[in-house]
Motif scaffolding. Structure first.
Motif, mmCIF file in Angstrom:
data_model
loop_
_atom_site.group_PDB
_atom_site.id
_atom_site.type_symbol
_atom_site.label_atom_id
_atom_site.label_comp_id
_atom_site.label_asym_id
_atom_site.label_seq_id
_atom_site.Cartn_x
_atom_site.Cartn_y
_atom_site.Cartn_z
ATOM 1 N N UNK A 35 0.829 -1.201 0.000
ATOM 2 C CA UNK A 35 0.000 0.000 0.000
ATOM 3 C C UNK A 35 0.872 1.262 0.000
ATOM 4 N N UNK A 36 1.929 1.264 0.796
ATOM 5 C CA UNK A 36 2.837 2.411 0.826
ATOM 6 C C UNK A 36 3.465 2.615 -0.549
ATOM 7 N N UNK A 37 3.840 1.533 -1.199
ATOM 8 C CA UNK A 37 4.413 1.601 -2.548
ATOM 9 C C UNK A 37 3.452 2.303 -3.513
ATOM 10 N N UNK A 38 2.168 2.023 -3.377
ATOM 11 C CA UNK A 38 1.156 2.629 -4.255
ATOM 12 C C UNK A 38 1.036 4.137 -4.021
ATOM 13 N N UNK A 39 1.347 4.593 -2.819
ATOM 14 C CA UNK A 39 1.248 6.011 -2.489
ATOM 15 C C UNK A 39 2.481 6.822 -2.916
ATOM 16 N N UNK A 40 3.553 6.149 -3.267
ATOM 17 C CA UNK A 40 4.771 6.857 -3.673
ATOM 18 C C UNK A 40 4.497 7.633 -4.956
ATOM 19 N N UNK A 41 4.800 8.924 -4.946
ATOM 20 C CA UNK A 41 4.558 9.708 -6.155
ATOM 21 C C UNK A 41 5.839 9.996 -6.941
ATOM 22 N N UNK A 42 6.988 9.847 -6.321
ATOM 23 C CA UNK A 42 8.269 10.008 -7.011
ATOM 24 C C UNK A 42 8.999 8.675 -6.954
ATOM 25 N N UNK A 43 8.535 7.743 -7.755
ATOM 26 C CA UNK A 43 9.044 6.384 -7.677
ATOM 27 C C UNK A 43 10.321 6.248 -8.507
ATOM 28 N N UNK A 44 11.439 6.207 -7.824
ATOM 29 C CA UNK A 44 12.733 6.040 -8.474
ATOM 30 C C UNK A 44 13.128 4.567 -8.427
ATOM 31 N N UNK A 45 14.160 4.233 -9.171
ATOM 32 C CA UNK A 45 14.679 2.864 -9.139
ATOM 33 C C UNK A 45 15.151 2.521 -7.731
ATOM 34 N N UNK A 77 13.832 -0.603 -5.422
ATOM 35 C CA UNK A 77 14.748 -1.555 -4.798
ATOM 36 C C UNK A 77 14.540 -1.596 -3.283
ATOM 37 N N UNK A 78 14.295 -0.427 -2.680
ATOM 38 C CA UNK A 78 14.037 -0.389 -1.238
ATOM 39 C C UNK A 78 12.818 -1.235 -0.902
ATOM 40 N N UNK A 79 11.717 -1.025 -1.620
ATOM 41 C CA UNK A 79 10.493 -1.774 -1.319
ATOM 42 C C UNK A 79 10.688 -3.269 -1.550
ATOM 43 N N UNK A 80 11.392 -3.649 -2.601
ATOM 44 C CA UNK A 80 11.664 -5.069 -2.844
ATOM 45 C C UNK A 80 12.525 -5.653 -1.731
ATOM 46 N N UNK A 81 13.570 -4.929 -1.326
ATOM 47 C CA UNK A 81 14.434 -5.444 -0.262
ATOM 48 C C UNK A 81 13.697 -5.467 1.079
ATOM 49 N N UNK A 82 12.791 -4.523 1.296
ATOM 50 C CA UNK A 82 12.001 -4.514 2.527
ATOM 51 C C UNK A 82 11.119 -5.758 2.603
ATOM 52 N N UNK A 83 10.498 -6.103 1.506
ATOM 53 C CA UNK A 83 9.650 -7.302 1.495
ATOM 54 C C UNK A 83 10.479 -8.558 1.753
#
Length: 126
Positions: free
Chosen positions: A89-99, A103-109
């Motif tokens: 859900x937090x990922x969906x709210x990101x408005x400046x989604x950089x590489x 990577x942060x969200x993938x590594x967090x999961x």
């Protein structure tokens, strides 16, 4: 009194960071803006959101009040699938989604999956 393991504390730290990040993003605040609102800085907010190091309960309390998040809910460990859905859900709210953020969200999961795996093994051995 129940003793908490290091793995359980790590999961709670991750959870606090995820919940704070989601609430901040929902309110459309930057880490800098939120830091200023609690008389702190973006570095502190970022460290909490990334679950890096230890943070005083006072700062977490101030953040929870500023973001209208129930302080006590931050410390009640949620199930793995709930925590992973918070990350999504937090990922969906990101408005400046950089590489870098991807990577942060993938590594967090991955970190959540691995830490929960250690936690389950720990629980089964007790």
């Amino acid at each position: 009194m129940r003793k908490y393991s290091g793995v359980e504390i790590e999961l709670i730290n991750i959870q606090i960071g995820c919940l704070i990040r989601l609430a901040r993003l929902k309110k459309g605040l930057s880490q800098l803006n939120l830091g200023h609102q609690i008389d702190s800085n973006s570095t502190l907010v970022g460290r909490i959101e990334r679950a890096e190091g230890k943070t005083s309960w006072e700062k977490i309390f101030m953040l929870s009040k500023q973001l209208d998040v129930n302080f006590y809910d931050l410390f009640e460990l949620k199930k793995k699938d709930v925590l992973l859905s918070i990350v999504d859900e937090a990922f969906q709210y990101e408005n400046k989604l950089t590489q870098e953020k991807r990577e942060f969200y993938n590594s967090l999961k991955i970190r959540i999956e691995e830490t929960y795996s250690h936690f389950i093994k720990e629980q089964n051995s007790n």
